[in-house]
Design a protein around this motif. Structure first.
Motif, PDB file in Angstrom:
ATOM      1  N   HIS A 118       3.032  -8.551   0.152  1.00  0.00           N
ATOM      2  CA  HIS A 118       3.851  -9.581  -0.489  1.00  0.00           C
ATOM      3  C   HIS A 118       3.482 -10.948   0.080  1.00  0.00           C
ATOM      4  O   HIS A 118       3.578 -11.188   1.284  1.00  0.00           O
TER       5      HIS A 118
ATOM      6  N   HIS B  95       4.171   2.127   0.986  1.00  0.00           N
ATOM      7  CA  HIS B  95       4.679   1.399   2.155  1.00  0.00           C
ATOM      8  C   HIS B  95       4.660   2.292   3.399  1.00  0.00           C
ATOM      9  O   HIS B  95       4.664   1.800   4.516  1.00  0.00           O
TER      10      HIS B  95
ATOM     11  N   HIS C 264      -2.563  -0.642  -5.152  1.00  0.00           N
ATOM     12  CA  HIS C 264      -1.285  -1.248  -4.756  1.00  0.00           C
ATOM     13  C   HIS C 264      -0.802  -0.560  -3.478  1.00  0.00           C
ATOM     14  O   HIS C 264      -0.398   0.600  -3.509  1.00  0.00           O
TER      15      HIS C 264
ATOM     16  N   HIS D 256       0.821  -1.586   0.774  1.00  0.00           N
ATOM     17  CA  HIS D 256       1.311  -2.621   1.707  1.00  0.00           C
ATOM     18  C   HIS D 256       0.985  -2.272   3.154  1.00  0.00           C
ATOM     19  O   HIS D 256       0.819  -1.100   3.504  1.00  0.00           O
TER      20      HIS D 256
ATOM     21  N   ASP E 150       1.752   1.995  -4.705  1.00  0.00           N
ATOM     22  CA  ASP E 150       2.656   1.006  -4.101  1.00  0.00           C
ATOM     23  C   ASP E 150       3.150   1.550  -2.757  1.00  0.00           C
ATOM     24  O   ASP E 150       4.343   1.517  -2.440  1.00  0.00           O
TER      25      ASP E 150
ATOM     26  N   GLU F   9       0.553  -9.436  -3.560  1.00  0.00           N
ATOM     27  CA  GLU F   9       1.578  -9.237  -4.588  1.00  0.00           C
ATOM     28  C   GLU F   9       2.499 -10.456  -4.573  1.00  0.00           C
ATOM     29  O   GLU F   9       3.085 -10.777  -3.543  1.00  0.00           O
TER      30      GLU F   9
END
Ligand SMILES: [Zn+2]
Ligand SMILES: [Zn+2]
Length: 303
Positions: A49, A177, A17, A19, A175, A68
């Motif tokens: 996303h 970023h 996960h 981004h 996750d 996602e």
């Protein structure tokens, strides 16, 4: 499920996960690949996303094209769903407000594997959450949700799903970023062939465990007990249903409840333990915690 400690393939360290600039992440997809490659990972799922990011794999790091998505959870909560290995660019889904089952069905229809991301963070209550057959599991740990608002650990959601009889596996993820600041905090050890198909199959069959630090080197569940071998830890716990489980703890005040320590390091950290299991139980899952608070979570184990 397939027992990863009895599988024959290699262990792959996976970041499932993260981004990029294709959504709200800081690095370009290629730079993110480099980042996780340098950090020693074997597999990266780029999960922007509503965008299927698919930067090229390198010799060392295998990229699983992913995304996602959003879905509607019970209580009208906004759920996030990881879509691993999808082959569609998502245009056919844009703007739809689907529930978790239909989102999972879309993902599997498009060649992917679905996992519900960070349930605690979404605010969905454990008792109201159901796991449709189209969704393979949840994130038990999401490092960014923990870093930002202290809601990264979804063990209560997981146990409630398992107690209700759902087949549910659980990942640990970053996750990320802002790689470098919120990366390499949580990962999943998958035992699989080093191919996209191999990794997706392991995600479907539960052939993995999540960690924020310790490795679990062996889990052998038999009738009446489970023996766990791991990196030096301060506790080893097994959960098997409402209000029940067993645990051993290291240290001067070490507490034992339904189990024994089999092996320790010279300074007393646990490296092997045996925990009691009931003869019949809806599920049993093992959790270890190391001296620094790092944790690892196995999928349900069976005799
Ligand atoms: Zn999310
Ligand atoms: Zn995310």
């Amino acid at each position: 499920m397939i027992d990863p400690w009895r599988a024959e393939q290699e262990w792959l360290r996976c970041a499932f996960h993260a981004h990029t600039t294709n959504s709200d992440g800081e690095l370009t997809p290629r730079a993110l690949v480099k980042h996780y490659e340098r950090a020693g990972y074997d597999v990266l799922a780029v999960t922007d996303h509503w965008f299927r990011s698919d930067p090229p794999s390198t010799e060392r790091l295998l990229v699983v094209p992913s995304a996602e998505l959003n879905c509607v959870l019970p209580g009208d909560r906004d759920g996030h769903v990881l879509a691993f290995g999808i082959d569609d660019a998502l245009a056919s889904l844009e703007g739809e407000r689907l529930d978790l089952a239909d989102t999972g069905a879309w993902i599997t229809d498009n060649g992917g594997v679905a996992y519900l991301a960070h349930p605690y963070w979404t605010g969905v209550t454990p008792g109201s959450l159901e796991l449709p057959d189209t969704v393979s599991g949840i994130e038990v740990y999401n490092a960014s949700c923990e870093l930002e608002i202290g809601r990264g650990v979804s063990t209560v959601h997981w146990d409630e799903l398992l107690e209700a009889g759902h087949r549910c596996f659980a990942l640990a993820t970053d996750d990320s970023h802002h790689p470098g600041f919120d990366s390499d905090l949580a990962w999943t050890w998958v035992r699989a062939e080093r191919t996209i198909e191999g990794v997706l199959e392991a995600l479907q069959t539960g052939c993995f465990y999540g960690s924020t630090g310790p490795r679990i080197t062996s889990v052998a569940a038999g009738v009446g007990s489970v023996v766990v071998e791991c990196d030096p830890c301060r506790s080893v716990t097994v959960m098997f249903g409402v209000s029940s489980g067993a645990a051993v703890h290291a240290g001067r005040l070490g507490y034992r409840h339904g189990g024994e320590i089999l092996e320790t390091t010279p300074d007393g950290s646990i490296t092997a333990a045996r925990l009691d299991l009931p003869r019949t139980t809806p599920y049993a899952r093992v959790q270890v915690t190391d001296e620094r608070g790092g944790r690892a979570w196995t999928n349900p184990v069976g005799p």
